[in-house]
Design a protein around this motif. Structure first.
Motif, PDB file in Angstrom:
ATOM      1  N   LEU A  54      36.194  41.293  45.314  1.00  0.00           N
ATOM      2  CA  LEU A  54      37.594  41.092  45.700  1.00  0.00           C
ATOM      3  C   LEU A  54      37.941  39.607  45.749  1.00  0.00           C
ATOM      4  CD1 LEU A  54      37.929  43.797  48.501  1.00  0.00           C
ATOM      5  CD2 LEU A  54      38.900  43.862  46.194  1.00  0.00           C
ATOM      6  N   MET A  55      37.019  38.801  46.256  1.00  0.00           N
ATOM      7  CA  MET A  55      37.255  37.357  46.311  1.00  0.00           C
ATOM      8  C   MET A  55      37.316  36.780  44.893  1.00  0.00           C
ATOM      9  SD  MET A  55      37.875  34.759  48.175  1.00  0.00           S
ATOM     10  CE  MET A  55      37.422  35.386  49.819  1.00  0.00           C
ATOM     11  N   PHE A  56      36.417  37.245  44.026  1.00  0.00           N
ATOM     12  CA  PHE A  56      36.416  36.770  42.637  1.00  0.00           C
ATOM     13  C   PHE A  56      37.741  37.107  41.962  1.00  0.00           C
ATOM     14  CE2 PHE A  56      35.686  37.917  38.139  1.00  0.00           C
ATOM     15  CZ  PHE A  56      35.346  36.672  37.640  1.00  0.00           C
ATOM     16  N   VAL A  57      38.217  38.334  42.161  1.00  0.00           N
ATOM     17  CA  VAL A  57      39.478  38.763  41.556  1.00  0.00           C
ATOM     18  C   VAL A  57      40.638  37.905  42.063  1.00  0.00           C
ATOM     19  CG1 VAL A  57      41.165  40.642  41.432  1.00  0.00           C
ATOM     20  CG2 VAL A  57      38.724  41.133  41.131  1.00  0.00           C
ATOM     21  N   MET A  58      40.679  37.685  43.373  1.00  0.00           N
ATOM     22  CA  MET A  58      41.777  36.917  43.959  1.00  0.00           C
ATOM     23  C   MET A  58      41.760  35.471  43.479  1.00  0.00           C
ATOM     24  SD  MET A  58      42.757  36.405  47.993  1.00  0.00           S
ATOM     25  CE  MET A  58      41.238  35.475  48.326  1.00  0.00           C
ATOM     26  N   GLU A  59      40.603  34.843  43.509  1.00  0.00           N
ATOM     27  CA  GLU A  59      40.507  33.452  43.094  1.00  0.00           C
ATOM     28  C   GLU A  59      40.796  33.286  41.600  1.00  0.00           C
ATOM     29  OE1 GLU A  59      36.636  32.262  44.305  1.00  0.00           O
ATOM     30  OE2 GLU A  59      37.227  31.878  46.394  1.00  0.00           O
ATOM     31  N   THR A  60      40.332  34.248  40.817  1.00  0.00           N
ATOM     32  CA  THR A  60      40.575  34.160  39.370  1.00  0.00           C
ATOM     33  C   THR A  60      42.044  34.337  39.057  1.00  0.00           C
ATOM     34  OG1 THR A  60      38.349  35.026  38.942  1.00  0.00           O
ATOM     35  CG2 THR A  60      39.918  35.081  37.121  1.00  0.00           C
ATOM     36  N   ARG A  61      42.709  35.242  39.754  1.00  0.00           N
ATOM     37  CA  ARG A  61      44.147  35.426  39.563  1.00  0.00           C
ATOM     38  C   ARG A  61      44.901  34.131  39.864  1.00  0.00           C
ATOM     39  NH1 ARG A  61      46.768  39.691  37.009  1.00  0.00           N
ATOM     40  NH2 ARG A  61      45.718  41.667  37.471  1.00  0.00           N
ATOM     41  N   GLU A  62      44.512  33.468  40.927  1.00  0.00           N
ATOM     42  CA  GLU A  62      45.162  32.200  41.276  1.00  0.00           C
ATOM     43  C   GLU A  62      44.908  31.150  40.205  1.00  0.00           C
ATOM     44  OE1 GLU A  62      43.728  31.113  45.089  1.00  0.00           O
ATOM     45  OE2 GLU A  62      44.859  32.664  46.170  1.00  0.00           O
ATOM     46  N   ALA A  63      43.669  31.111  39.705  1.00  0.00           N
ATOM     47  CA  ALA A  63      43.337  30.132  38.669  1.00  0.00           C
ATOM     48  C   ALA A  63      44.133  30.389  37.392  1.00  0.00           C
ATOM     49  CB  ALA A  63      41.834  30.190  38.382  1.00  0.00           C
ATOM     50  N   ILE A  64      44.334  31.662  37.062  1.00  0.00           N
ATOM     51  CA  ILE A  64      45.120  31.994  35.873  1.00  0.00           C
ATOM     52  C   ILE A  64      46.559  31.506  36.042  1.00  0.00           C
ATOM     53  CG2 ILE A  64      46.087  33.915  34.522  1.00  0.00           C
ATOM     54  CD1 ILE A  64      43.505  35.488  35.197  1.00  0.00           C
ATOM     55  N   ASP A  65      47.124  31.778  37.190  1.00  0.00           N
ATOM     56  CA  ASP A  65      48.522  31.385  37.437  1.00  0.00           C
ATOM     57  C   ASP A  65      48.696  29.870  37.410  1.00  0.00           C
ATOM     58  OD1 ASP A  65      49.225  34.034  37.702  1.00  0.00           O
ATOM     59  OD2 ASP A  65      49.071  34.037  39.892  1.00  0.00           O
ATOM     60  N   GLU A  66      47.657  29.146  37.803  1.00  0.00           N
ATOM     61  CA  GLU A  66      47.754  27.688  37.895  1.00  0.00           C
ATOM     62  C   GLU A  66      47.249  26.978  36.649  1.00  0.00           C
ATOM     63  OE1 GLU A  66      45.557  26.725  41.370  1.00  0.00           O
ATOM     64  OE2 GLU A  66      46.963  27.716  42.757  1.00  0.00           O
ATOM     65  N   ALA A  67      46.669  27.708  35.699  1.00  0.00           N
ATOM     66  CA  ALA A  67      46.118  27.069  34.499  1.00  0.00           C
ATOM     67  C   ALA A  67      47.223  26.361  33.721  1.00  0.00           C
ATOM     68  CB  ALA A  67      45.440  28.117  33.619  1.00  0.00           C
TER      69      ALA A  67
END
Length: 296
Positions: free
Chosen positions: A203-216
């Motif tokens: 769940l943490m990986f999914v959340m952090e990755t989603r944020e990274a995608i949005d900020e890329a």
């Protein structure tokens, strides 16, 4: 009752005789009578069915080891044909579609050895994709509805088989859809809300990755994120290898050659968990693709 020597000269009859060894005696007698009564149709429209188009083809071999406990005579040449077959292996006539309750996607697209000989679900999960595509294209050519516009019954049968093949191929060629389908055949609930991911690390990986995608801010950043997501998918795939190795082939369960799956077994839990993770990670790949488009 076995076939006589004259009947066995036909290679397709020898194929059927081999398969009939697995059938109860009463069924064997009825099928043998079907073979004995088989004759070449005399009408011009029906003579199509006498042409051994697929006698030496992959389609003819494909149904050679099908579950012979469910046979029906081909309406054209009367050859005993598995109920799940899309075409008669003797004359290539499209067969009436038996429906999803009797015909699985693997019946249509996987080899008989795979679907009817293995008692493990692993070969279904690790199905040979090039072979599946070859079988799909060959069968689609055989049942293309445009070939049967002059015969309403044949056209309807061909259209139904063609639609079933398209649906089957769409599922079997896709890893996530195939995993969900196998679990569904085993009676495992696969709706998204029935397979939540409750691992805190995932769940943490999914959340952090989603944020990274949005900020890329560049494609290079997205490349790195995509590589991490793909690694996570590869791990889920490996976990499914191990899980499906512990689960029975659902087609073997239907035949009575394997015990029904214990829905509370570790194998089911592992397969559901890995399938759920794959679903989350697939959505992340979609998000990455969307983000790439926004950067154009």
């Amino acid at each position: 009752m076995l076939m006589n020597n004259a009947m066995l000269r036909n290679p397709m009859n020898r194929l059927a005789a081999h398969a009939l060894r697995r059938v109860p005696a009463a069924t064997t007698r009825s099928v043998s009578s079907l073979l004995a009564a088989r004759s070449v149709p005399s009408s011009p429209a029906a003579r199509y069915c006498a042409a051994p188009i697929l006698r030496r083809s992959s389609l003819a071999r494909a149904y050679s080891t099908s579950d012979t406990s469910a046979l029906r005579p081909c309406a054209g040449c009367h050859f005993p044909t598995p109920t799940v077959a899309a075409v008669c292996p003797q004359c290539a006539r499209p067969q009436p579609y038996a429906g999803p309750s009797l015909t699985t996607h693997f019946d249509l697209l996987a080899s008989g050895d795979l679907t009817y000989s293995s008692t493990s679900a692993l070969p279904l999960w690790q199905v040979d994709q090039p072979a599946v595509r070859t079988r799909f294209l060959a069968t689609q050519r055989a049942v293309h509805p445009d070939k049967f516009t002059g015969d309403a019954d044949l056209h309807d049968a061909a259209a139904a088989q063609s639609n079933a093949l398209n649906n089957a191929y769409g599922v079997v060629k896709d890893d996530l859809s195939r995993a969900e389908y196998i679990l569904g055949l085993l009676g495992v609930e696969v709706a998204e809300d029935a397979m939540p991911v409750d691992d805190p690390e995932i769940l943490m990986f999914v959340m952090e990755t989603r944020e990274a995608i949005d900020e890329a801010a560049s494609h290079e950043e997205l490349d790195g994120i995509q590589a991490e997501v793909q690694d996570a998918i590869d791990t889920a795939m490996a976990d499914l290898d191990a899980a499906f190795a512990e689960l029975p082939n659902p087609l073997a369960v239907r035949r009575g050659d394997a015990d029904p799956v214990d829905l509370d077994s570790p194998g089911v839990a592992a397969a559901r968990d890995a399938t759920s993770r794959m679903s989350y990670f697939r959505n992340m790949l979609t998000a990455i693709g969307d983000r790439r488009e926004s950067l154009e």
